[in-house]
Design a protein around this motif. Structure first.
Motif, PDB file in Angstrom:
ATOM      1  N   TRP A 203       0.796  -1.224   0.000  1.00  0.00           N
ATOM      2  CA  TRP A 203       0.000   0.000   0.000  1.00  0.00           C
ATOM      3  C   TRP A 203       0.835   1.284   0.000  1.00  0.00           C
ATOM      4  O   TRP A 203       0.286   2.384   0.065  1.00  0.00           O
ATOM      5  N   ILE A 204       2.153   1.172  -0.073  1.00  0.00           N
ATOM      6  CA  ILE A 204       3.024   2.353   0.075  1.00  0.00           C
ATOM      7  C   ILE A 204       2.609   3.503  -0.849  1.00  0.00           C
ATOM      8  O   ILE A 204       2.450   4.640  -0.411  1.00  0.00           O
ATOM      9  N   ASN A 205       2.438   3.204  -2.139  1.00  0.00           N
ATOM     10  CA  ASN A 205       2.107   4.283  -3.081  1.00  0.00           C
ATOM     11  C   ASN A 205       0.737   4.889  -2.806  1.00  0.00           C
ATOM     12  O   ASN A 205       0.521   6.089  -3.009  1.00  0.00           O
ATOM     13  N   ASP A 206      -0.213   4.063  -2.333  1.00  0.00           N
ATOM     14  CA  ASP A 206      -1.563   4.565  -2.062  1.00  0.00           C
ATOM     15  C   ASP A 206      -1.601   5.502  -0.857  1.00  0.00           C
ATOM     16  O   ASP A 206      -2.416   6.429  -0.820  1.00  0.00           O
ATOM     17  N   LEU A 207      -0.755   5.244   0.134  1.00  0.00           N
ATOM     18  CA  LEU A 207      -0.785   6.049   1.357  1.00  0.00           C
ATOM     19  C   LEU A 207       0.218   7.202   1.355  1.00  0.00           C
ATOM     20  O   LEU A 207       0.242   8.003   2.284  1.00  0.00           O
ATOM     21  N   MET A 208       1.043   7.283   0.317  1.00  0.00           N
ATOM     22  CA  MET A 208       2.085   8.309   0.253  1.00  0.00           C
ATOM     23  C   MET A 208       1.497   9.709   0.484  1.00  0.00           C
ATOM     24  O   MET A 208       0.505  10.084  -0.135  1.00  0.00           O
ATOM     25  N   GLY A 209       2.107  10.446   1.412  1.00  0.00           N
ATOM     26  CA  GLY A 209       1.670  11.801   1.708  1.00  0.00           C
ATOM     27  C   GLY A 209       0.653  11.906   2.828  1.00  0.00           C
ATOM     28  O   GLY A 209       0.349  13.003   3.298  1.00  0.00           O
TER      29      GLY A 209
END
Length: 406
Positions: A203-209
């Motif tokens: 999920w790293i890219n989905d939760l970025m920021g």
């Protein structure tokens, strides 16, 4: 007796060592590889410079992580009040913010550097900029410091304050460790400290920021809890960062066994109260699918991943969810798994863990137990602390102690 004293490294430890030694009547030369002093100071506190912490000095020790007992003499000899008084004497106005963090009133780290320059000018320190030390020789009596493409210097006493290996662009490239080793000292394992953490999660890219406040992050080694931190964090393109992440990295960067991280998204609620809260939400959204019924509880980005961690079908209608499934949802909220991959590189750490072995340094003077007349101060030593101005205070205190004892 007037001695020739050399200091290698013009950061906070070197500046304090130079001023203190010069005040004691010695002929002091401060050698800095950069074209200006305190280059790392310029970027601390996001350019505002978190000078120190205003907490009572006895509370400092709760925020020291590595070899805290080694620091008693230095911190009590030159404490946080002493550095604040010194900087105020040279025209710097200070303010205290949340967590007792001390900043310049102007929010400009450059003003801190200006005050330190006035201090060095007032004490008569001879500053040599753009001077890269290549090696050091000790003949049993004096030290010869060789400078790249320039003359060499001879000193009766030498203080090495070259910092660690974090932020190499500021000049902290680990030179001092090589100098220390060449003079017979041992250096413990160097590790990044106060550093972001990389995760191995889909999920790293989905939760970025996504930023989270009032959450609790806990690290485990096997089944044993190592450390827990409460506060703020942020998801990044590689994993997690932010205050609680940086702090927890200090406590786990030396652990060799498998690490596990867990996030409590609702630390203020015990499981029973959290379950009661979910029941209320479910009553309100009883005809909605689960994926659309958690907006009051979680940020939108997090919802699908918390549901996945719970193992509940996301499109299940809320009134069909069983008590056992609700318990799994509570577990996912209280123990959201983060799969530890590693730390960001040492160059990205705020400070370096590891350094000159403290067993080889006299904590009352900062003098080497191996080479008489050789002193160390600051981040080069195997000492570090949490964020909040504590690491800079260690630099001032150890630098001052070395300076008054040459």
């Amino acid at each position: 007796m007037k001695l020739k004293v050399g200091i290698i490294g013009g950061g906070p430890a070197g500046i304090m060592a130079a001023g203190a030694a010069s005040n004691n009547g010695h002929d002091v030369v401060l050698i800095e590889k950069n074209d200006q002093l305190g280059k790392k100071l310029f970027i601390t506190g996001k350019g505002r410079c978190n000078i120190t912490n205003a907490a009572p000095i006895e509370e400092f020790f709760d925020n020291l992580v590595t070899n805290k007992n080694f620091l008693y003499s230095s911190l009590y000899t030159f404490d946080n009040n002493a550095i604040m008084e010194l900087l105020q004497k040279y025209g710097l106005k200070l303010k205290i913010e949340r967590g007792n963090r001390v900043f310049p009133e102007t929010d400009k780290s450059s003003d801190v550097i200006k005050a330190f320059k006035k201090y060095l000018n007032d004490t008569g320190v001879n500053i040599k900029l753009n001077s890269i030390v290549t090696h050091i020789k000790f003949d049993g009596k004096s030290f010869t410091v060789f400078i790249k493409d320039k003359e060499s210097y001879q000193f009766d006493k030498l203080i090495i304050t070259t910092g660690g290996k974090s932020y190499p662009a500021t000049g902290s490239t680990g030179d001092g460790y090589l100098f220390a080793k060449s003079l017979g000292h041992t250096v413990t394992d160097l590790r990044p400290s106060l550093v972001p953490i990389e995760l191995n999660d889909s999920w790293i890219n989905d939760l970025m920021g996504l930023s989270l406040r009032n959450v609790s992050l806990t690290a485990f080694s096997g089944k044993k809890e190592v450390h827990s931190e409460f506060g703020e964090m942020i998801f990044t393109h590689y994993g997690i960062s932010g205050p609680i992440v940086l702090s927890i990295s200090n406590y786990i960067n030396s652990i060799k066994s498998k690490l596990r991280l867990a996030l409590d998204l609702k630390p203020a609620l015990v499981r029973e109260k959290l379950d009661a809260r979910i029941v209320r939400d479910f009553e309100e959204y009883s005809n909605k699918q689960l994926k659309n019924a958690l907006n009051d509880l979680l940020p939108q980005k997090l919802i699908p991943w918390v549901i996945e961690a719970s193992g509940i079908y996301p499109e299940k209608v809320v009134h069909q969810i069983t008590r056992e499934e609700r318990e799994r949802l509570v577990e996912a909220l209280k123990n959201f798994p983060l799969h530890f991959k590693g730390f960001r590189p040492i160059e990205e750490g705020i400070v370096t863990s590891g350094g000159i072995n403290v067993k080889e340094i006299n904590p009352s003077t900062m003098e080497s137990k191996i080479i008489p007349g050789l002193f160390f101060a600051g981040e080069i030593i195997d000492i570090d602390a949490l964020t909040g101005g504590y690491n800079l205070q260690i630099a001032y205190s150890t630098g001052y102690l070395a300076g008054i004892n040459v």
